[in-house]
Design an enzyme around this catalytic site. Structure first.
Site, PDB file in Angstrom:
ATOM      1  N   ASP A 171      -6.478   1.180   1.111  1.00 57.98           N
ATOM      2  CA  ASP A 171      -6.468   1.284   2.570  1.00 57.98           C
ATOM      3  C   ASP A 171      -7.842   0.880   3.096  1.00 57.98           C
ATOM      4  O   ASP A 171      -8.676   0.349   2.357  1.00 57.98           O
ATOM      5  CB  ASP A 171      -6.093   2.703   2.996  1.00 57.98           C
TER       6      ASP A 171
ATOM      7  N   LYS B 281       0.829  -1.205   0.000  1.00 59.35           N
ATOM      8  CA  LYS B 281       0.000   0.000   0.000  1.00 59.35           C
ATOM      9  C   LYS B 281       0.866   1.260   0.000  1.00 59.35           C
ATOM     10  O   LYS B 281       0.639   2.185  -0.786  1.00 59.35           O
ATOM     11  CB  LYS B 281      -0.926   0.007   1.215  1.00 59.35           C
TER      12      LYS B 281
END
Length: 226
Positions: free
Chosen positions: A138, A120
């Site tokens: 997220d 991420k």
């Protein structure tokens, strides 16, 4: 959603916010890596408060190494998990100096080698600094993808793969920003604010909140009282 509905979904988010960007504050690629690494399980607002003074003092990996772990902790002690994060930031700074000449690499494979940098974080850096079409999933994007049925999946990786497949060309660079901001400010975790959502008619969520709830302990407007 159909292909046309997906296009319309992003068109409306783009119309509502033409120039989306991360809310983290940074001045260069290294500071961005640090900010995103610090933001895990913390708010962008909290990270920005902690890094403003830090980033005035530290602009490069070498300067971060010279600051040291204890010095870094003093700057970020208001952030959750600051002890572990400080250790990772010093370690990733050392690796950047030792193996990358102090420069942040522009590919995911090298970025995820940095301590404290996962997929991420790497995707955020690639998108925000290097202008690559990546999808950093997220908690907000995971929720929005599954709740709206835009991109469903049991894991962030599955949602990312769906987005990679369905997001139309004109919206690929800004897609993850639009989704994060939508999840943060409109499609909220506890009570989604469907009454003001620009894509509510495309959303497949079965429990839409179409009227703004009356605040706890507050009387409703006179017009709505019996």
């Amino acid at each position: 959603m159909t292909r046309d509905e997906v296009f319309e979904f992003f068109r409306l988010l783009a119309e509502d916010n033409p120039d989306p960007e991360t809310e983290l504050e940074y001045g260069n690629a290294f500071q961005l890596v640090v900010a995103v690494a610090l933001s895990a399980q913390s708010t962008d607002v909290g990270v920005n408060k902690a890094t403003r003074a830090l980033f005035r003092e530290v602009q490069t990996p070498q300067q971060m190494i010279e600051l040291g772990e204890e010095g870094l902790k003093e700057h970020i002690k208001t952030i959750g998990l600051f002890n572990t994060k400080a250790k990772n930031v010093i370690a990733l700074s050392q690796l950047l100096v030792d193996e990358f000449g102090g420069e942040v690499p522009d590919n995911r494979e090298d970025l995820v080698r940095l301590p404290g940098v996962g997929r991420k974080t790497a995707n955020v850096v690639l998108n925000c600094w290097f202008g690559q079409e990546t999808f950093a999933v997220d908690t907000h994007i995971f929720r929005v993808g599954n709740r709206t049925k835009l991109a469903t999946g049991r894991t962030p990786e599955q949602v990312e793969a769906k987005l990679e497949k369905i997001v139309p060309g004109p919206f690929r660079l800004g897609a993850h920003h639009w989704l994060i901001l939508h999840g943060r400010y409109t499609c909220k975790a506890r009570v989604p604010e469907c009454w003001r959502c620009p894509v509510v008619h495309l959303c497949r969520y079965r429990h839409k909140v179409l009227e703004k709830p009356v605040g706890k302990g507050k009387r409703p407007p006179a017009a709505n009282r019996a």
